[in-house]
Design a protein around this motif. Structure first.
Motif, short mmCIF file in Angstrom:
data_model
loop_
_atom_site.label_atom_id
_atom_site.label_comp_id
_atom_site.label_asym_id
_atom_site.label_seq_id
_atom_site.Cartn_x
_atom_site.Cartn_y
_atom_site.Cartn_z
N TYR A 157 10.28 4.36 5.18
CA TYR A 157 11.15 4.78 4.07
C TYR A 157 10.32 5.18 2.85
CZ TYR A 157 14.64 4.62 0.38
OH TYR A 157 15.45 4.94 -0.68
N LEU A 158 9.24 4.44 2.59
CA LEU A 158 8.42 4.71 1.40
C LEU A 158 7.51 5.92 1.58
CD1 LEU A 158 7.42 1.04 0.52
CD2 LEU A 158 9.03 2.47 -0.73
N THR A 159 7.02 6.13 2.81
CA THR A 159 6.08 7.23 3.05
C THR A 159 6.75 8.49 3.56
OG1 THR A 159 5.67 6.48 5.33
CG2 THR A 159 4.24 5.58 3.60
N ALA A 160 8.00 8.37 4.05
CA ALA A 160 8.74 9.51 4.61
C ALA A 160 8.06 10.08 5.84
CB ALA A 160 8.92 10.60 3.55
N ILE A 161 7.36 9.22 6.58
CA ILE A 161 6.71 9.62 7.83
C ILE A 161 7.13 8.64 8.92
CG2 ILE A 161 4.51 9.92 9.03
CD1 ILE A 161 3.26 10.71 6.41
N THR A 162 7.73 9.14 9.99
CA THR A 162 8.30 8.27 11.03
C THR A 162 7.35 7.98 12.18
OG1 THR A 162 9.23 10.22 12.11
CG2 THR A 162 10.66 9.03 10.56
N ALA A 163 6.28 8.76 12.33
CA ALA A 163 5.40 8.62 13.50
C ALA A 163 4.82 7.21 13.66
CB ALA A 163 4.28 9.66 13.43
N PRO A 164 4.29 6.57 12.60
CA PRO A 164 3.73 5.22 12.79
C PRO A 164 4.75 4.22 13.31
CG PRO A 164 2.99 6.15 10.70
CD PRO A 164 4.05 7.06 11.23
N PHE A 165 6.01 4.34 12.87
CA PHE A 165 7.04 3.43 13.33
C PHE A 165 7.32 3.63 14.81
CE2 PHE A 165 11.50 2.32 14.12
CZ PHE A 165 11.51 1.01 13.67
N LEU A 166 7.41 4.90 15.25
CA LEU A 166 7.66 5.19 16.65
C LEU A 166 6.49 4.72 17.52
CD1 LEU A 166 9.22 8.77 16.39
CD2 LEU A 166 10.41 6.59 16.76
N ILE A 183 -6.90 -0.18 -0.52
CA ILE A 183 -8.19 -0.51 0.09
C ILE A 183 -8.03 -1.62 1.12
CG2 ILE A 183 -10.53 -1.34 -0.37
CD1 ILE A 183 -10.28 -0.14 -3.17
N VAL A 184 -7.30 -2.67 0.75
CA VAL A 184 -7.11 -3.81 1.66
C VAL A 184 -6.38 -3.38 2.93
CG1 VAL A 184 -6.07 -6.08 1.92
CG2 VAL A 184 -7.11 -5.44 -0.26
N ALA A 209 0.81 13.97 -4.90
CA ALA A 209 0.63 12.65 -5.52
C ALA A 209 -0.70 12.09 -5.06
CB ALA A 209 1.78 11.71 -5.15
N ALA A 210 -1.10 10.97 -5.67
CA ALA A 210 -2.36 10.33 -5.32
C ALA A 210 -2.13 8.85 -5.06
CB ALA A 210 -3.38 10.52 -6.44
N ALA A 211 -2.84 8.31 -4.07
CA ALA A 211 -2.73 6.89 -3.74
C ALA A 211 -3.81 6.12 -4.47
CB ALA A 211 -2.86 6.68 -2.24
N ALA A 248 0.83 -1.21 0.00
CA ALA A 248 0.00 0.00 0.00
C ALA A 248 0.86 1.25 0.00
CB ALA A 248 -0.92 -0.01 1.21
N ALA A 249 1.98 1.21 0.74
CA ALA A 249 2.91 2.35 0.77
C ALA A 249 3.53 2.56 -0.61
CB ALA A 249 3.99 2.13 1.82
N VAL A 250 3.84 1.45 -1.31
CA VAL A 250 4.36 1.55 -2.68
C VAL A 250 3.33 2.24 -3.58
CG1 VAL A 250 5.02 0.22 -4.72
CG2 VAL A 250 5.87 -0.44 -2.47
N SER A 251 2.04 1.97 -3.29
CA SER A 251 0.97 2.59 -4.07
C SER A 251 0.69 4.03 -3.66
CB SER A 251 -0.32 1.77 -3.92
OG SER A 251 -0.12 0.43 -4.33
N GLY A 252 1.39 4.50 -2.62
CA GLY A 252 1.27 5.89 -2.23
C GLY A 252 0.48 6.15 -0.97
#
Length: 413
Positions: free
Chosen positions: A179-188, A133-134, A125-127, A110-114
Motif C-alpha cells: 500500500y505504501l510503495t504501490a508495488i504489488t510484486a514483492p507481496f505476490l 539502511i537497516v 521522490a527520494a528515500a 522503510a516504506a514510510v521513508s520511501g
C-alpha cells in the motif's frame, strides 16, 4: 498438518496425488505451477496465437528437471523425514516470531521513508532515514523466519494457531508495504513462496492452497485498484487501458520475448550483463559500500531498453523466458538441470528437516525457482538473504549448546 516424526497427527492425509508428486518432483512442480495455474489457462481462454512459444519456454525448463528428478526418485529407496525441531524446543518458534516482527516492522518503516516506492523509482521522490539502511539487512529475515517456522511446526514445537499467526504477520507487513510503495510484486512473491514451502513441508493440504489461490484471484481487482490509486496520489500517470485482468496476461508478457534476438546483447553502460558465477558471488556476498564502483543490477531495465523503452521502467518475460532471452536455449537447459540437482541434494539428500536444510530449500523456492524471479537479480538477492541470516545461525548454535549443556548437567562456562 505435520509430517515426519512422532508429533504427526494425520499421517494418512498427505498421500494425495498432488502432494506425492510435489515431494518427488519439487523443482518440476515449482516451475510448472505458474504455467498450469495462470499462464496456460489465460492463454487458452484468450486464444493466444503464441501459445506454441510459451509451451517451448516451459519445455526448456521442465525437460531437464523431470529427467533429473525421475532419476533421483528411482535411486532413492527410502524417503521419510524426521524433524529435529525438538533439539531447539520452543526457541525455534520464538526466533521465527521475532524475525518476522523485526523484518516486517522495519520494512513498513522503510516504506514510510520511501524505500522501494514506485515514486522513488520514477525519480519523483527520494528515500531517506535510518530504517532505509537497516531494511537492507533485515528485509530477508522474513524468508528465513518462515522457513524456521515450518520446521518448528513440522516438529510439533508450535501450535497451528501460532503457525497461522506468524504467517499472518508476515503477509500483513508485506501488504502494508504494498500500500505504501504501490508495488504489488514483492507481496505476490512472498505469498507464492509461503504456499509453495508449506505445500512441500506438508503444513497445508492442497485443497487449502487452491482455496487460498481462488481468494487471491477474487481480491486481485480490488488490490489492483488500490495500487493504481496510490500511484495516482504519488503523481504518476496510470494507464487506464491496463485493467486488473490485463495485468494477469502473463502469457502476453512471455510472448514478447520473441521480439528480441537470443542471446540478448544491449550496449548499456553501468549495468551488469551476462554475469559469471564470480559476478553473482561478488554481488551477493560483498556489500555495495565495500564495492561502490560496480555496475547496477537490473535485468528488467536492460530488457525494457531492448524493447524500445527507457531506463525508468522495467520489463521481464517471467523466469524461464527471461533466461532464454538473456543467455540462450542451451544455457537455459543447463541452468534448470543445475537447479534440479541442487534441489535433489538439499531436499532428498537426508532424512531430517533441520532448520538450515529447509532454509536452503526455501531460498531455492524463493529465489531461482520463484514464480516471478528474474535472473540474475534474484540469485544475487537470495545470496544476500543467506548472508543476512548470520545472526540467526549464531542464535541456533547458542540454543543447541545451552540445551545440550542443560541435558548433560555440565555448567555453561
Amino acid at each position: 498438518m505435520r509430517f515426519g516424526d512422532s508429533h504427526t497427527r494425520q499421517k494418512g492425509s498427505l498421500q494425495s496425488p498432488l502432494t506425492s508428486f510435489l515431494k518427488k518432483y519439487p523443482s518440476t512442480f515449482a516451475i510448472a505451477a505458474p504455467y498450469a495455474i495462470i499462464v496456460f489457462p489465460v492463454a487458452i481462454l484468450n486464444l493466444n496465437p503464441d501459445i506454441g512459444f510459451i509451451a517451448f519456454t516451459a519445455v526448456l525448463a521442465l525437460g531437464p528437471t523431470v529427467l533429473i528428478e525421475t532419476i533421483r526418485k528411482n535411486n532413492c529407496k527410502r524417503f521419510q523425514f524426521e524433524s529435529n525441531a525438538r533439539l531447539y524446543g520452543r526457541s525455534l518458534y520464538r526466533l521465527a516470531h521475532i524475525g518476522v516482527l523485526t523484518s516486517s516492522g522495519v520494512g513498513v518503516l522503510a516504506a514510510v521513508s520511501g524505500k522501494g516506492s514506485v515514486a522513488v523509482q520514477a525519480g519523483l521522490a527520494a528515500a531517506s532515514g535510518p530504517f532505509v539502511i537497516v531494511d537492507s539487512i533485515t528485509s530477508g529475515w522474513v524468508i528465513i523466519s518462515i522457513c524456521f517456522l515450518c520446521v518448528a511446526y513440522a516438529g510439533g514445537e508450535c501450535s497451528r494457531r501460532e503457525f497461522i499467526w506468524v504467517n499472518f504477520l508476515a503477509l500483513l507487513g508485506a501488504g502494508i508495504e504494498v500500500y505504501l510503495t504501490a508495488i504489488t510484486a514483492p507481496f505476490l512473491e512472498l505469498v507464492t513462496f509461503i504456499f509453495m514451502l508449506m505445500l512441500l513441508m506438508g503444513n497445508i493440504k492442497p485443497k487449502a492452497a487452491v482455496a487460498a489461490l481462488i481468494c487471491v484471484l477474487i481480491l486481485w481487482p480490488l488490490a489492483f485498484d488500490i495500487r493504481n490509486e496510490a500511484r495516482s496520489t504519488s503523481g504518476l500517470i496510470v494507464d487506464a487501458r491496463v485493467d486488473a485482468n490485463e495485468r494477469l496476461r502473463f502469457d502476453k508478457q512471455i510472448a514478447r520475448a520473441q521480439e528480441l534476438d537470443v542471446p540478448l546483447s544491449v550496449e548499456m553502460d553501468g549495468y551488469l550483463q551476462h554475469p559469471t558465477i564470480v559476478d553473482i558471488l561478488r554481488y551477493g556476498i560483498v556489500p555495495r559500500f565495500l564495492d561502490e564502483g560496480r555496475d547496477a543490477v537490473s535485468t528488467g531495465v536492460i530488457i525494457n531498453v531492448a524493447l524500445g523503452g527507457t531506463k525508468t521502467s522495467a520489463f521481464t518475460f517471467l523466469p524461464v523466458a527471461t533466461i532464454y532471452v538473456l543467455e540462450g536455449p542451451l544455457f537455459t537447459l543447463f541452468w534448470y538441470a543445475f537447479l534440479a540437482i541442487s534441489v535433489g541434494i538439499v531436499w532428498r539428500g537426508g532424512t531430517r528437516t533441520t532448520p538450515m536444510r529447509i532454509l536452503l530449500m526455501g531460498l531455492l523456492l524463493y529465489g531461482p525457482l520463484g514464480w516471478f524471479s528474474t535472473y540474475p537479480d534474484k540469485m544475487i538477492g537470495t545470496l544476500q538473504v543467506l548472508i543476512s541470516g548470520i545472526p540467526f545461525y549464531l542464535v541456533l548454535i547458542v540454543i543447541r549448546i545451552r540445551r545440550n549443556s542443560t541435558k548433560s548437567g555440565r555448567p555453561l562456562v
